[in-house]
Design an enzyme around this catalytic site. Structure first.
Site, PDB file in Angstrom:
ATOM      1  N   CYS A   1     -26.565  -4.011  -7.390  1.00 12.09           N
ATOM      2  CA  CYS A   1     -27.691  -4.299  -6.508  1.00 12.09           C
ATOM      3  C   CYS A   1     -27.232  -4.857  -5.171  1.00 12.09           C
ATOM      4  O   CYS A   1     -27.464  -6.035  -4.862  1.00 12.09           O
ATOM      5  CB  CYS A   1     -28.631  -5.298  -7.172  1.00 12.09           C
ATOM      6  SG  CYS A   1     -28.809  -4.986  -8.914  1.00 12.09           S
TER       7      CYS A   1
ATOM      8  N   ARG B   1       0.807  -1.212   0.000  1.00 15.47           N
ATOM      9  CA  ARG B   1       0.000   0.000   0.000  1.00 15.47           C
ATOM     10  C   ARG B   1       0.850   1.278   0.000  1.00 15.47           C
ATOM     11  O   ARG B   1       0.546   2.229  -0.710  1.00 15.47           O
ATOM     12  CB  ARG B   1      -0.885  -0.015   1.249  1.00 15.47           C
ATOM     13  CG  ARG B   1      -1.917   1.079   1.323  1.00 15.47           C
ATOM     14  CD  ARG B   1      -2.582   1.062   2.705  1.00 15.47           C
ATOM     15  NE  ARG B   1      -2.960  -0.265   3.118  1.00 15.47           N
ATOM     16  CZ  ARG B   1      -4.164  -0.804   2.917  1.00 15.47           C
ATOM     17  NH1 ARG B   1      -5.095  -0.102   2.311  1.00 15.47           N
ATOM     18  NH2 ARG B   1      -4.429  -2.021   3.330  1.00 15.47           N
TER      19      ARG B   1
HETATM   20  C1  LIG Z   1      -0.345  -8.022   2.177  1.00 17.38           C
HETATM   21  C2  LIG Z   1       1.037  -8.336   2.574  1.00 17.38           C
HETATM   22  C3  LIG Z   1       2.030  -7.360   2.494  1.00 17.38           C
HETATM   23  C4  LIG Z   1       1.757  -5.937   2.079  1.00 17.38           C
HETATM   24  O1  LIG Z   1       0.947  -5.253   2.981  1.00 17.38           O
HETATM   25  P1  LIG Z   1       0.766  -3.672   2.856  1.00 17.38           P
HETATM   26  O2  LIG Z   1      -0.102  -3.301   3.966  1.00 17.38           O
HETATM   27  O3  LIG Z   1       0.136  -3.397   1.545  1.00 17.38           O
HETATM   28  O4  LIG Z   1       2.125  -3.063   2.969  1.00 17.38           O
HETATM   29  C5  LIG Z   1       3.310  -7.722   2.810  1.00 17.38           C
HETATM   30  N1  LIG Z   1       3.611  -8.981   3.204  1.00 17.38           N
HETATM   31  C6  LIG Z   1       2.675  -9.937   3.309  1.00 17.38           C
HETATM   32  C7  LIG Z   1       3.074 -11.293   3.745  1.00 17.38           C
HETATM   33  C8  LIG Z   1       1.360  -9.645   3.009  1.00 17.38           C
HETATM   34  O5  LIG Z   1       0.435 -10.602   3.122  1.00 17.38           O
END
Ligand SMILES: *Cc1c(COP(=O)(O)O)cnc(C)c1O
Length: 430
Positions: A357, A291
């Protein structure tokens, strides 16, 4: 930072008028800023520079190969969770030997594919998975590099659907059992123990939980390091981003503004909290941000279809829906919504909803927005992470196009699906 701002009353992404993109490719459409992705990567990379480190972008956040290519060119590694994601990395010019392969349910086919391509590490979540990877590596005459995901039982203080580091979550192996499971791995002949991995959750806005997780794991890593000759500690992802007031606060690098205390975690806060704990380990430290790198780099463009007034509420019905961006419905995700044409008119509360919907098909509820009418265009900001990648064809709605902006230029990096695409591969039995 992000690169969406008004210039002469019109919303731009970098140097591009978003109306131009909407005219050319229609709405709804996703738009991403290359500059924002690069800036976020550089900023995090710089903050972590006191460590021997590798940033591995969590591909599940945004897997368009053009986006992956921007990051591959910066030298980024990748955190993948499926064979399909590995395929995308290779297409995008990324390197398998910079990929960590995570996930609780890796299939035999996925494991064989990743072994043949030579991923940097399998991040293993159970003993059954250790046994399976060992078996397949043996069959292929290869040695599988592994790390075990350890669950530190830390409260990430985030939404319950995106918290992963509590002992009640399905992820990883408990801290109390980790040493024992490492011993199991050490006795499997086709595995090479390469590291330790953890990941406590997503959209984490304080440094406290990160420091707590690092602290809880440091002594385990210290112990395992000498026994197994570890190469890395993978600290996972989870750095949160600003979703509210993204635009107002989004003058480049809003968090740097003089004197103003940051309202959310910054890469520097994050680094300051964990470097003192992680540096003494003397290992390579991997990070898996998803993110943080792409969230604020994306916007979903949409066009107002109807405004419906009921005695209780004003509903602004747009041409995007929950199948295009599911975060609000799935985990109460909050997105800033702004008109492409800047407005100084008085704001009034309204619900911004899609045509699907389901009552969950909303982008905002009781949100104060300037008056909107049919054919007005809006942007749903901060939708570069967990946006397009989570979309579906629900209600037989074609998947959206994706556009990548770079400076004054833009390219269509995924075409909008057609109705023919919707039925591709389907057939009626004779
Ligand atoms: C989803 C995930 C991430 C990334 O998470 P963010 O919040 O997008 O930084 C990193 N490592 C693992 C193992 C994840 O499942």
């Amino acid at each position: 930072m992000h690169s969406f701002s008004y210039v002469n009353g019109i919303l731009r992404c970098e140097g591009v008028d978003l109306n131009e993109i909407a005219n050319r490719f229609g709405t709804p459409a996703y738009v991403y800023s290359s500059a924002t992705i690069r800036d976020n990567y550089q900023r995090l990379d710089a903050a972590l520079s006191p460590l021997d480190h590798l940033v591995c972008f969590a591909v599940k956040a945004n897997s368009n190969i053009a986006v992956l290519s921007v990051l591959a060119k910066m030298g980024s590694g990748f955190d993948i969770v499926s064979g399909g994601e590995l395929f995308r990395i290779l297409k995008a010019g990324g390197r398998a030997d910079r990929c960590t392969f995570a996930g609780v349910g890796k299939t035999r086919e996925e494991i064989a594919f990743a072994l043949r391509e030579g991923v940097y590490s399998f991040n293993v979540e159970s003993e059954a998975e250790l046994a399976r990877i060992n078996e397949i590596a043996g069959e292929l005459g290869l040695v599988a590099p592994i790390a075990i995901r350890v669950n530190p039982d830390v409260d990430a203080k985030t939404h319950k659907f995106i918290s992963t580091g509590k002992s009640k979550n399905k992820f990883g192996i408990g801290l109390d059992r980790a040493a024992e499971v490492y011993e199991v791995a050490a006795n499997l002949p086709h595995l090479k123990i390469r590291g330790v991995q953890t990941h406590i959750g997503s959209q984490i806005l304080e440094s406290g939980p990160f420091a707590e997780a690092a602290g809880k794991l440091a002594s385990l890593v210290e112990k395992l390091k000498t026994t197994y000759d570890l190469e890395f500690f993978d600290f996972g992802g989870g750095i949160g981003i600003v979703y509210d007031e993204a635009l107002e606060s989004g003058s480049p690098a809003w968090w740097k503004q003089d004197g103003a205390p940051p309202r959310h975690i910054t890469p520097e806060d994050y680094a300051a909290a964990i470097i003192p704990i992680l540096k003494p380990l003397g290992l390579r430290i991997l990070f898996e941000p998803g993110r943080f790198l792409v969230g604020n780099a994306g916007a979903l463009l949409s066009t107002v279809q109807y405004v419906k007034q009921t005695p209780a509420k004003t509903f602004t019905i747009i041409d995007a829906a929950m199948n295009d961006l599911i975060r609000p419905a799935l985990y109460e995700g909050w997105h800033e919504i702004v008109p492409l044409r800047q407005s100084s008119e008085e704001k009034n509360p309204m619900d911004v909803v899609g045509p699907v919907c389901e009552s969950g098909d909303f982008f905002a509820q009781d949100r104060a927005l300037p008056p909107l009418k049919s054919d007005d265009r809006i942007a749903v900001l901060s939708s570069g992470a967990y946006g397009f990648v989570m979309s579906s064809n629900y209600n037989s709605r074609p998947l959206l196009p994706e556009v990548l902006v770079d400076g004054g230029h833009y390219n269509l990096v995924r075409e909008r699906q057609t109705y023919e695409d919707l039925v591709r591969g389907e057939s009626i039995p004779h």
